[in-house]
Write a protein that holds these residues in place. Structure first.
Motif, PDB file in Angstrom:
ATOM      1  N   GLY B  13      -3.077  86.488   3.133  1.00 38.92           N
ATOM      2  CA  GLY B  13      -4.283  86.929   3.826  1.00 38.92           C
ATOM      3  C   GLY B  13      -3.940  87.742   5.069  1.00 38.92           C
ATOM      4  N   VAL B  14      -2.906  87.264   5.795  1.00 42.64           N
ATOM      5  CA  VAL B  14      -2.494  87.952   7.023  1.00 42.64           C
ATOM      6  C   VAL B  14      -1.955  89.342   6.694  1.00 42.64           C
ATOM      7  CG1 VAL B  14      -0.866  87.928   8.952  1.00 42.64           C
ATOM      8  CG2 VAL B  14      -2.003  85.813   8.253  1.00 42.64           C
ATOM      9  N   ILE B  15      -1.086  89.391   5.674  1.00 41.07           N
ATOM     10  CA  ILE B  15      -0.440  90.644   5.282  1.00 41.07           C
ATOM     11  C   ILE B  15      -1.432  91.596   4.621  1.00 41.07           C
ATOM     12  CG2 ILE B  15       1.276  91.588   3.641  1.00 41.07           C
ATOM     13  CD1 ILE B  15       2.463  90.404   6.148  1.00 41.07           C
ATOM     14  N   GLY B  16      -2.377  91.000   3.896  1.00 41.75           N
ATOM     15  CA  GLY B  16      -3.293  91.801   3.090  1.00 41.75           C
ATOM     16  C   GLY B  16      -4.293  92.604   3.913  1.00 41.75           C
ATOM     17  N   TYR B  17      -4.557  92.165   5.150  1.00 40.86           N
ATOM     18  CA  TYR B  17      -5.529  92.873   5.981  1.00 40.86           C
ATOM     19  C   TYR B  17      -4.822  93.241   7.265  1.00 40.86           C
ATOM     20  CZ  TYR B  17      -8.568  90.984   2.486  1.00 40.86           C
ATOM     21  OH  TYR B  17      -9.127  90.671   1.287  1.00 40.86           O
ATOM     22  N   ARG B  18      -4.015  94.288   7.183  1.00 39.83           N
ATOM     23  CA  ARG B  18      -3.034  94.557   8.232  1.00 39.83           C
ATOM     24  C   ARG B  18      -3.634  94.846   9.600  1.00 39.83           C
ATOM     25  NH1 ARG B  18       1.343  97.203   4.800  1.00 39.83           N
ATOM     26  NH2 ARG B  18       1.843  95.153   4.011  1.00 39.83           N
ATOM     27  N   LEU B  19      -4.600  95.741   9.624  1.00 36.98           N
ATOM     28  CA  LEU B  19      -5.100  96.192  10.924  1.00 36.98           C
ATOM     29  C   LEU B  19      -5.669  95.028  11.719  1.00 36.98           C
ATOM     30  CD1 LEU B  19      -5.568  98.543  12.802  1.00 36.98           C
ATOM     31  CD2 LEU B  19      -7.833  98.819  11.793  1.00 36.98           C
ATOM     32  N   ARG B  20      -6.563  94.243  11.036  1.00 40.61           N
ATOM     33  CA  ARG B  20      -7.174  93.156  11.783  1.00 40.61           C
ATOM     34  C   ARG B  20      -6.121  92.127  12.166  1.00 40.61           C
ATOM     35  NH1 ARG B  20      -8.456  88.152   8.046  1.00 40.61           N
ATOM     36  NH2 ARG B  20      -6.243  87.977   7.895  1.00 40.61           N
ATOM     37  N   SER B  21      -5.132  91.913  11.315  1.00 35.88           N
ATOM     38  CA  SER B  21      -4.090  90.954  11.650  1.00 35.88           C
ATOM     39  C   SER B  21      -3.295  91.423  12.855  1.00 35.88           C
ATOM     40  CB  SER B  21      -3.144  90.743  10.471  1.00 35.88           C
ATOM     41  OG  SER B  21      -3.856  90.249   9.373  1.00 35.88           O
ATOM     42  N   LEU B  22      -2.980  92.708  12.881  1.00 38.29           N
ATOM     43  CA  LEU B  22      -2.223  93.249  14.009  1.00 38.29           C
ATOM     44  C   LEU B  22      -2.996  93.078  15.306  1.00 38.29           C
ATOM     45  CD1 LEU B  22      -0.523  96.482  12.657  1.00 38.29           C
ATOM     46  CD2 LEU B  22       0.548  94.353  13.424  1.00 38.29           C
ATOM     47  N   MET B 332      -1.832  82.974  11.950  1.00 41.02           N
ATOM     48  CA  MET B 332      -1.946  84.177  12.758  1.00 41.02           C
ATOM     49  C   MET B 332      -1.748  83.854  14.237  1.00 41.02           C
ATOM     50  SD  MET B 332      -4.406  87.169  11.556  1.00 41.02           S
ATOM     51  CE  MET B 332      -5.258  86.053  10.563  1.00 41.02           C
ATOM     52  N   ALA B 333      -2.377  82.751  14.683  1.00 44.82           N
ATOM     53  CA  ALA B 333      -2.238  82.365  16.093  1.00 44.82           C
ATOM     54  C   ALA B 333      -0.784  82.044  16.409  1.00 44.82           C
ATOM     55  CB  ALA B 333      -3.125  81.166  16.392  1.00 44.82           C
ATOM     56  N   ALA B 334      -0.136  81.312  15.500  1.00 42.47           N
ATOM     57  CA  ALA B 334       1.250  80.907  15.750  1.00 42.47           C
ATOM     58  C   ALA B 334       2.165  82.123  15.796  1.00 42.47           C
ATOM     59  CB  ALA B 334       1.715  79.932  14.677  1.00 42.47           C
ATOM     60  N   ALA B 335       1.953  83.049  14.857  1.00 44.20           N
ATOM     61  CA  ALA B 335       2.796  84.244  14.827  1.00 44.20           C
ATOM     62  C   ALA B 335       2.583  85.058  16.099  1.00 44.20           C
ATOM     63  CB  ALA B 335       2.483  85.083  13.597  1.00 44.20           C
ATOM     64  N   ALA B 370       1.837  76.845  26.029  1.00 47.84           N
ATOM     65  CA  ALA B 370       1.173  78.086  25.613  1.00 47.84           C
ATOM     66  C   ALA B 370       1.189  78.206  24.085  1.00 47.84           C
ATOM     67  CB  ALA B 370       1.856  79.290  26.237  1.00 47.84           C
ATOM     68  N   LEU B 371       2.335  77.867  23.505  1.00 50.32           N
ATOM     69  CA  LEU B 371       2.480  77.941  22.047  1.00 50.32           C
ATOM     70  C   LEU B 371       1.512  76.977  21.365  1.00 50.32           C
ATOM     71  CD1 LEU B 371       4.405  79.440  20.096  1.00 50.32           C
ATOM     72  CD2 LEU B 371       5.750  77.369  20.001  1.00 50.32           C
ATOM     73  N   LEU B 372       1.516  75.723  21.855  1.00 51.59           N
ATOM     74  CA  LEU B 372       0.630  74.718  21.260  1.00 51.59           C
ATOM     75  C   LEU B 372      -0.829  75.116  21.439  1.00 51.59           C
ATOM     76  CD1 LEU B 372       2.312  71.326  22.186  1.00 51.59           C
ATOM     77  CD2 LEU B 372       2.204  72.494  19.986  1.00 51.59           C
ATOM     78  N   LEU B 373      -1.144  75.569  22.656  1.00 52.84           N
ATOM     79  CA  LEU B 373      -2.524  75.949  22.941  1.00 52.84           C
ATOM     80  C   LEU B 373      -2.971  77.068  22.000  1.00 52.84           C
ATOM     81  CD1 LEU B 373      -4.958  75.530  24.767  1.00 52.84           C
ATOM     82  CD2 LEU B 373      -4.056  77.286  26.283  1.00 52.84           C
ATOM     83  N   ALA B 374      -2.079  78.021  21.774  1.00 49.73           N
ATOM     84  CA  ALA B 374      -2.408  79.135  20.885  1.00 49.73           C
ATOM     85  C   ALA B 374      -2.733  78.628  19.484  1.00 49.73           C
ATOM     86  CB  ALA B 374      -1.249  80.127  20.838  1.00 49.73           C
ATOM     87  N   VAL B 375      -1.890  77.730  18.966  1.00 48.78           N
ATOM     88  CA  VAL B 375      -2.109  77.230  17.613  1.00 48.78           C
ATOM     89  C   VAL B 375      -3.389  76.397  17.553  1.00 48.78           C
ATOM     90  CG1 VAL B 375      -1.188  75.773  15.788  1.00 48.78           C
ATOM     91  CG2 VAL B 375       0.327  77.290  17.048  1.00 48.78           C
ATOM     92  N   VAL B 376      -3.573  75.534  18.574  1.00 49.19           N
ATOM     93  CA  VAL B 376      -4.785  74.716  18.609  1.00 49.19           C
ATOM     94  C   VAL B 376      -6.020  75.607  18.670  1.00 49.19           C
ATOM     95  CG1 VAL B 376      -6.114  73.108  20.030  1.00 49.19           C
ATOM     96  CG2 VAL B 376      -3.703  72.668  19.573  1.00 49.19           C
TER      97      VAL B 376
END
Ligand SMILES: Nc1ncnc2c1ncn2[C@@H]1O[C@H](COP(=O)(O)OP(=O)(O)OP(=O)(O)O)[C@@H](O)[C@H]1O
Ligand SMILES: [Mg+2]
Lengths: 227, 401
Positions: B13-22, B332-335, B370-376
């Motif tokens: 899903g992330v790869i398939g919709y590149r612009l919005r993922s970026l 997406m958040a984690a990446a 920050a990492l955890l907060l992003a994923v949460v």
């Protein structure tokens, strides 16, 4: 295999109630090949959706393989769809970002089948439907007929007992339509129960049994006399 | 469904919709990077300041005249002006066994001149002990002699900058300079300190305490610097100082004793709070990124109704669909967060190259949170779109082509 009694599906639109299915009784034996015909809006898709457990009846009961499935929970219905029922749609409904092989693999993935088994089965069906060299193509790189073959492969890779096709040739030219129907018929020969909605009288006459719907009710239900 | 497959699907899903993922990755990355950089900056400032104070000397206590009520009591009553600290007060502190060194300090401003050159600088009156208490280094000559502090000897030690301005490259030791209306012989020059908080020791002249008192015509001291014998003796030294001064000041507690530890501790607290605050502000940008994720996922759900209808028809349960879409948001958040961490640390490294004084590295707790907060945030803001996806009616979803 399928027993519908007094099956009714009402839609309330504004102040009006539309009886998309109106008190339908239907009995289908395992291994039958049935064509469903009728004018637009007569309830053919509604009937197929109800049989496919994508929709619930407003009234009446539905027994599938001698089990009453009328009041089952969403999750139980999902499990039955996963294990016993295959769908083929007029607009193919392949997932555009997935390759043909990944589209076919999807129901197995959802069911948690192990990857080696999945790969083997996908290769086998690609082979069966003459798509061996198309597995790596995305849907937009395939012709209509090829897309529908991929869709059929996806519907049958789990080896369901019941295959429901809603106007599978509606979007195809005559030749690819024929190919698709041949594949469906071959599956039926191997024992699958096939219900197909079609607007094409010639195709309908190839079935063993033809059900004609009008205004949400079955107007006629007769065996097709093969010439 | 297997976890690997769930992740694979989300990744697709992330790869398939590149612009919005970026876009989403970028928003998350900026949020996380700003947390990393800002907390790094706060942490750097904290270390710098506490380091500066530590360099003033350890086990240091400072005695100031006047009571300093930090608890905010009633203002002092009229006529209760604090007694001055005197040189005798300072010398009396020598009785305490917990105290190693005492350096009384008088401060004033006076013109210092050599021949035609004239500079207005700070004059510090103190004793030989000052050198050790403040950990100063001598560049040439020597520091004030170890004599009776009450003797007003006409000798002085120059700060490095003052020496350069008065003498240039010529030797200063042995020459006579004029401070105020008196003449002093230069006996030493202080080495540059590199760092200093408070008085600029580069630009001053040091004379014996009695000389300074005579020069400025005052019997009182600006403060007394005291060095305890050890870290653990600091509280006892403080107690002794208070007792001795009280006895000499007719039972009045009219001095304030500040310990180096307390000062560093206070700065530590202030800067930790500062770091948390800027980190918190940066975290707001993370929340904004979270809202963006929600938005984009909502769009994704409506773009992909047919897909959702299909996987429902293929037997996916509500739960499965919920899991798939939340995982996509989470991935997406984690990446994005991972990219942000890399960006933040890279930016910190570059800044550290440019401003080496502020060695800025984000504390690990900030990076991890920050990492955890992003994923949460990704998951939390993924819930609503995922629920919408799970609740889709498959027939309606499939009816649209
Ligand atoms: N979600 C819905 N809400 C309201 N009315 C509906 C809904 N779905 C179907 N109907 C109505 O039910 C009736 C039967 O619809 P259905 O789609 O089963 O017809 P159909 O026989 O498949 O027609 P077609 O050949 O055009 O596909 C129609 O009158 C339709 O308007
Ligand atoms: Mg229809």
């Amino acid at each position: 295999m399928i027993t519908l009694s007094g099956a009714t599906r009402d839609f309330v639109v504004g102040e009006q109630t539309v009886h998309a299915l109106n008190n339908v009784d239907l009995e289908v034996e395992a291994g039958e090949y049935i064509a469903i015909v009728g004018p637009s809006g007569s309830g053919k898709s509604t009937l197929l959706n109800a049989i496919g457990l994508l929709d619930r009846l407003s009234k009446g009961t539905y027994r599938l393989e001698n089990h009453d499935v009328t009041g089952l929970s969403d999750d139980e219905l999902a499990r039955i769809r996963r294990e016993k029922i295959g769908f083929v749609f007029q607009f193919f409904h392949l997932i555009p970002r997935l390759k043909a092989s990944a589209n076919i693999e999807l129901p197995l993935t959802l069911a948690g089948v192990d990857p080696a088994e999945r790969a083997a089965r996908v290769t086998a069906v690609l082979e069966d439907y003459g798509l061996a060299d198309r597995g790596h193509h995305r849907p937009d790189q395939l012709s209509g007929g090829q897309r529908q073959r991929v869709a059929i492969a996806r519907a049958t890779v789990t080896r369901p007992k019941l295959l429901l096709a809603d106007e599978p040739t509606g979007n195809l030219d005559r030749t690819s339509g024929k190919d698709v129907v041949h594949i469906l018929e071959r599956l039926n020969d191997d024992g699958i129960t096939l219900l197909m909605v079609t607007h094409d009288p010639e195709l309908a006459n190839r079935a063993q049994r033809k059900i004609r719907m009008v205004d949400g009710a079955i107007e006629s239900d007769k065996a097709v006399v093969s010439l | 469904m297997r976890i690997v497959d769930v992740l694979g699907y989300a990744y697709g899903g992330v790869i398939g919709y590149r612009l919005r993922s970026l876009l989403m990755l970028f928003a998350m990355a900026v949020g996380v990077a700003s947390v990393v950089m800002l907390t790094g900056l706060g942490e750097g400032a904290r270390r710098y300041v506490t380091g500066e104070f530590a360099s003033l000397g350890t086990h240091l206590l400072i005695v100031l005249p006047g009571r300093n009520e930090t608890t905010g009591g009633a203002p002092p009553l009229l006529g209760e002006t604090p007694r001055d600290l005197t040189l005798d007060d300072a010398l009396a502190l020598g009785r305490s066994a917990a105290i190693r060194r005492i350096a009384p300090v008088t401060v004033g401003s006076a013109p210092v001149s050599f021949k035609q050159r004239d500079r207005e600088v700070i004059t510090i009156g103190t004793t030989a002990e000052f050198l050790h208490v403040r950990r100063l280094k001598i560049l040439s000559g020597r520091f004030l002699p170890q004599t009776d502090p009450r003797r007003a000897a006409p000798v002085c030690v120059l700060g490095g900058k003052l020496k350069r301005e008065l003498f240039g490259n010529r030797a200063a030791v042995g020459r006579w300079v004029r401070v105020g209306d008196r003449r002093f012989r230069v006996i030493g020059v202080l080495a540059s300190e590199g760092r200093a908080i408070g008085v600029d020791l580069e630009d001053m002249v040091v004379v014996p305490v009695a000389s300074a008192q005579a020069l400025f015509d005052t019997p009182s001291l600006f403060r007394i610097l005291v060095e305890a014998r050890s870290q653990s003796l600091i509280p006892r030294a403080k107690q002794h100082i208070l007792t001795i001064i009280r006895a000499r000041h007719e039972g009045e507690d009219d001095v304030t004793v500040i310990t180096q530890d307390a000062v560093i501790g206070t700065f530590n607290k202030i800067f930790t709070a500062l770091t948390m605050t800027v980190g918190g502000i940066a975290a707001i940008s993370l929340a904004v990124a979270g809202i963006l994720i929600m938005n984009v996922m909502l769009v994704a759900v409506s773009q992909r109704t047919a897909e959702i209808g299909v996987i429902k028809a293929l037997g996916a349960t509500r739960r499965t669909i919920l899991t798939l879409f939340m995982t996509e948001a989470g991935v997406m958040a984690a990446a994005g967060a991972a990219i942000g961490l890399a960006m933040g640390y890279a930016a910190s490294a570059v800044t550290a190259q440019i401003y080496p004084v502020l060695s800025i590295t984000a504390p690990i707790w900030a990076a991890v949170s920050a990492l955890l907060l992003a994923v949460v945030l990704g998951l939390v803001f993924g819930v609503l779109p995922a629920r919408r996806a799970a609740a889709l009616d498959p027939i309606a979803a499939l009816a649209r082509r």
